[in-house]
Design an enzyme around this catalytic site. Structure first.
Site, short mmCIF file in Angstrom:
data_model
loop_
_atom_site.label_atom_id
_atom_site.label_comp_id
_atom_site.label_asym_id
_atom_site.label_seq_id
_atom_site.Cartn_x
_atom_site.Cartn_y
_atom_site.Cartn_z
N SER A 1 4.37 -0.03 4.65
CA SER A 1 4.92 0.58 5.85
C SER A 1 4.14 1.82 6.24
CB SER A 1 6.39 0.97 5.62
OG SER A 1 6.48 2.01 4.64
N ARG B 1 5.98 -7.21 6.74
CA ARG B 1 7.30 -7.57 7.26
C ARG B 1 8.01 -6.27 7.63
NH1 ARG B 1 8.42 -12.86 6.58
NH2 ARG B 1 7.49 -13.99 4.84
N VAL C 1 1.54 0.76 -8.49
CA VAL C 1 1.23 1.20 -9.86
C VAL C 1 1.48 0.09 -10.87
CG1 VAL C 1 1.76 3.61 -9.31
CG2 VAL C 1 3.59 2.14 -10.22
N ASP C 2 1.76 -1.13 -10.39
CA ASP C 2 2.18 -2.21 -11.29
C ASP C 2 1.04 -2.89 -12.03
OD1 ASP C 2 1.08 -3.96 -9.28
OD2 ASP C 2 3.02 -3.97 -8.25
N GLY D 1 1.18 -5.28 3.30
CA GLY D 1 2.41 -4.98 2.59
C GLY D 1 2.73 -3.51 2.45
N HIS E 1 -2.41 5.64 -6.89
CA HIS E 1 -1.33 6.37 -7.55
C HIS E 1 -1.29 6.16 -9.05
CE1 HIS E 1 0.78 6.10 -3.38
NE2 HIS E 1 -0.08 7.10 -3.43
#
Length: 300
Positions: A247, A272, A126-127, A245, A142
């Protein structure tokens, strides 16, 4: 090398340290294909915004990823609308977090994806950093933390304007808590919020909420439909799905990977740490997104 159970393309795996030959195989595979890309919080960690479940995060010890659960300390939609106390707690924390998050800048991974220009970029973040990096074909699954919506009249206004109003209503509040670090959803961990003054909608006096999908809310169906359609088209044209990026712990993003696997669409995951869809991946790359995406952009 083993075969992915549902795809039939070679599944290749690299450890978290990365192996150049395996990474180059994935880049070569993706470099000539049309792409749908799904990104998560791990894409923005290089911009200084922490994630929830990656290595070094607050909840890294909860791997394998929490399947559909709400991370501890995150306010759900049901809690937010429960009353003034919850809304005061949310806005006090978010006011402090926004002071830090709004200064974040797109990183090389964001810029690489803008250069790659996939058929569709689906972000769970959401950035707003994908937009600022210049990505065009984008679904912000989102929403965007930079927008605010009134739960009464549904008017949408700029978060920057609300930030100024909250600063005026709560002088010196940000300075008192300047040592608190921002969390992934744009707030901070703060308990002393009883004296915080919440702003109301200037149009109708209603309750304000960031224009983002909280845990416990549904992603608007038109957004979901557009993403499903893009995944289906990739399966028809010999494209691929790239996850960067994430999970994939929550269904809002994981469902597109499931859809891709069911359609026989090759799936590359760059992350990662483990993901919920490791067993569905054609390529599983355990390295940072910025380096991988920059290499992929150069190869295309």
């Amino acid at each position: 090398m083993t075969l992915s159970p549902s795809i039939g393309a070679p599944r290749r795996e690299t450890p978290n340290t990365g192996e150049a030959a395996e990474v180059s195989d994935a880049i070569e595979f993706l470099s000539t294909r049309r792409l749908v890309v799904l990104t998560g919080a791990g894409l923005s960690t290089d911009s200084g915004i922490p994630d929830y479940r990656g290595p070094g995060s607050r909840y890294a010890d909860q791997a394998p990823p929490l399947r559909g659960s709400t991370p501890p300390g995150v306010m759900t939609f049901q809690e937010f609308i429960s009353g003034p106390e919850a809304q005061r707690r949310y806005w006090a924390r978010s006011h402090l977090g926004w002071s830090r998050m709004r200064r974040a800048e797109p990183n090389p991974g964001h810029r690489a994806l803008a250069a790659i220009d996939p058929d569709l970029l689906i972000t769970q973040n959401v950035d707003g950093l994908h937009e600022r990096a210049g990505s065009r074909n984008l679904v912000a699954l989102h929403g965007r933390i930079a927008d605010v919506i009134c739960l009464g009249c549904r008017a949408v206004t700029a978060r920057a304007h609300l930030h100024e109003r909250l600063a005026s209503l709560n002088p010196d509040f940000a300075e008192r808590w300047s040592d608190l670090a921002a969390r992934p959803d744009g707030d901070v961990a703060l308990e002393e919020t009883a004296d915080f003054v919440v702003a109301e909608c200037e149009a109708c006096g209603g309750r304000l909420k960031p224009d983002v999908v909280f845990f416990g809310e549904n992603v608007p169906s038109p957004r979901v439909g557009r993403c499903f359609a893009a995944v289906d088209e990739m399966a028809q044209v010999g494209g691929a799905l790239l996850v960067a990026g994430s999970s994939l712990a929550v269904m809002s993003g994981y469902r597109f990977v499931r859809r891709a696997a069911k359609a026989g669409l090759p799936i590359a995951i760059v992350n990662r740490g483990p993901t919920r869809a490791d067993d569905l991946a054609t390529y599983l790359i355990g390295e940072g997104t910025s380096d991988f995406l920059t290499s992929l952009a150069d190869a295309r």
